[in-house]
Design an enzyme around this catalytic site. Structure first.
Site, short mmCIF file in Angstrom:
data_model
loop_
_atom_site.label_atom_id
_atom_site.label_comp_id
_atom_site.label_asym_id
_atom_site.label_seq_id
_atom_site.Cartn_x
_atom_site.Cartn_y
_atom_site.Cartn_z
N CYS A 1 30.08 18.47 -1.05
CA CYS A 1 30.91 19.54 -1.32
C CYS A 1 30.95 20.40 -0.11
CB CYS A 1 30.54 20.28 -2.60
SG CYS A 1 30.76 19.58 -4.03
N LYS B 1 11.77 29.33 0.06
CA LYS B 1 13.19 29.75 -0.59
C LYS B 1 13.29 28.84 -1.88
CE LYS B 1 18.27 29.64 -0.04
NZ LYS B 1 19.22 29.29 1.09
N ASN C 1 23.25 15.76 -12.29
CA ASN C 1 22.09 16.47 -11.59
C ASN C 1 20.79 16.13 -11.84
OD1 ASN C 1 24.04 17.88 -9.96
ND2 ASN C 1 23.91 19.67 -10.90
N LEU D 1 14.25 22.60 4.58
CA LEU D 1 13.18 22.78 3.52
C LEU D 1 12.64 21.48 3.13
CD1 LEU D 1 14.55 25.56 1.28
CD2 LEU D 1 12.75 25.96 2.73
#
Length: 421
Positions: A115, A160, A23, A124
């Site tokens: 996934c 968010k 990641n 966003l």
């Protein structure tokens, strides 16, 4: 499709070397598109998603070679479209968009795959790029971005907390004119690592790892050498492997300070934890873990990518524990598979109540996403009999040589190659 055949039960003990963080490696590879000189990336894991990213970078005209390190030369990029056939398996492909429009004034990326764990929309990302001055069009399944001249710095308040969108805005703003401030930014260690990489190339980013990131735009980025941080999710996965089997494990080349929430829950489960600068160990002294209750949350809260592993821990623990998933929808798809192995669990909305059992039984199970597949493989290690885990291409996307590492801890696991039929 390949399968894992796992024979249990086994107490997992020994040492394991932790790989570089997927990641962090993915956004760093895409961020290398911003560099006008060659880049050397060390500690990049060998994973399907990394291979897909390298293919995508090559398609754009980037020269990428792997020889221990990964060498990226983006001087001759001449294509600005990330096509569907490469994007469909991996959501991270959206991270190509920010660097392309920031450096070349244009970019288009097919709406991504990955996934099957919830909507994870790209709105966003789009909003952030628009606030930097990009013009965005959604057309024929592609997100198309363009700008005349340079992007312009802006104060962007995230509606968010989003890791993906924070990366997109931060990388794009690196070459923007003026100052960009991201408020309510995601705080994950991998974002801080991406910022550190960009700063190595000449970017001016401060505050990464907090919810307030400031980027002073620069005109160009040079080259450099950078080492990707260790994978905290892989580390946590192997710690859970020892915890559920009553074993003892030492994770080497780790970064324990990225795992505070996970280590706290493992201690609560009864594990003895010791940490050093680049290692962490867990010892269960042969005991069953105690069930824990937790809620996933953005960093520094409990990571959603460890939820499936802790679901398994609770299902074989003493007592009952409740896990609430607040980040993604549809992230309990491993639970019905574990129930087929003898687990007792009840799902209601975004919460699973796990009642611990003393042992699991073998079964043929199917992986549904990356972290769920890891929990099924670990379940096979402690279940009685031979468990077959199907669709393990999911696990190959995020765990480097997992069967070799588990064998090093005593697991009886083999990969059954697909016949191609």
């Amino acid at each position: 499709m390949d399968k894992f055949r796992v024979k249990g039960p086994t107490r997992l003990s020994g040492e394991v070397t932790i790989s570089g963080a997927k990641n962090a490696a993915l956004p760093i590879l895409f961020a290398a598109l911003l560099a006008e000189e060659p880049v050397e990336l060390q500690n990049v894991p060998e994973l399907k998603d990394i291979d897909t990213t390298i293919k995508l970078l090559n398609r754009l005209g980037t020269k990428v070679e792997r020889n221990g390190s990964v060498f990226v030369d983006a001087r001759d990029v001449n294509q600005y479209c990330a096509p569907y056939e490469l994007v469909k398996t991996m959501r991270a492909s959206i991270w190509a968009l920010g660097p392309l429009v920031a450096r070349f004034g244009q970019g288009q990326v097919s709406l991504p795959g990955g996934c099957a764990i919830g909507a994870r929309p790209v709105d966003l990302h789009i909003s952030g790029l628009e606030q930097l001055g990009a013009e965005i069009v959604l057309e024929e399944g592609y997100v198309k971005a363009s700008v005349n001249g340079r992007l312009k710095g802006a104060c962007i308040v995230m509606d968010k907390v989003s890791v993906g969108a924070t990366v997109t805005i931060m990388t794009a703003a690196t070459l923007a004119e003026g100052t960009t401030v991201i408020e309510n930014a995601a705080r994950e260690p991998e974002i801080e690592d991406t910022a550190n990489f960009l700063n190595t190339l000449g970017a001016k980013i401060t505050g990464a790892g907090t919810d307030h990131i400031t980027i002073e735009g620069v005109e160009r980025l040079g080259g450099g050498v950078y080492r990707v941080l260790p994978d905290r999710i892989e580390t946590g996965t192997f710690l859970v492997a020892a915890a559920i089997s009553g074993g003892k494990v030492v994770c080497r080349h780790a970064q324990p300070n990225t795992l505070d929430a996970v280590l706290a829950k493992l201690r609560e489960a009864g594990a003895d934890i010791a940490i050093g600068k680049d290692w962490v160990s867990l010892d269960m002294h042969g005991k069953r873990p105690k069930a824990v209750t937790l809620r996933t949350a953005p960093h520094p809260g409990f990571p959603t990518d460890m939820q499936a592993q802790f679901s398994l821990l609770n299902l074989v623990a003493e007592g009952a524990g409740m896990i609430t998933e607040t980040i993604f929808e549809n992230r309990f798809m491993h639970i019905p598979e574990l129930i087929r192995m003898g687990a007792h669990a009840e799902i209601e909305s975004n919460t699973v109540l796990c009642h611990g059992v003393k042992k699991l039984s073998c079964a043929q199970v199917m992986a549904t996403d990356l972290r769920a597949s890891a929990s099924l493989v670990l379940a096979g290690c402690i279940a009685e009999g031979v468990t077959v885990v199907d669709r393990i291409y999911h696990i190959d996307r995020g765990y480097e040589h997992i069967e070799d590492k588990l064998r090093g801890l005593g697991a009886n696991i083999e990969r059954v190659k697909s016949t191609g039929k």
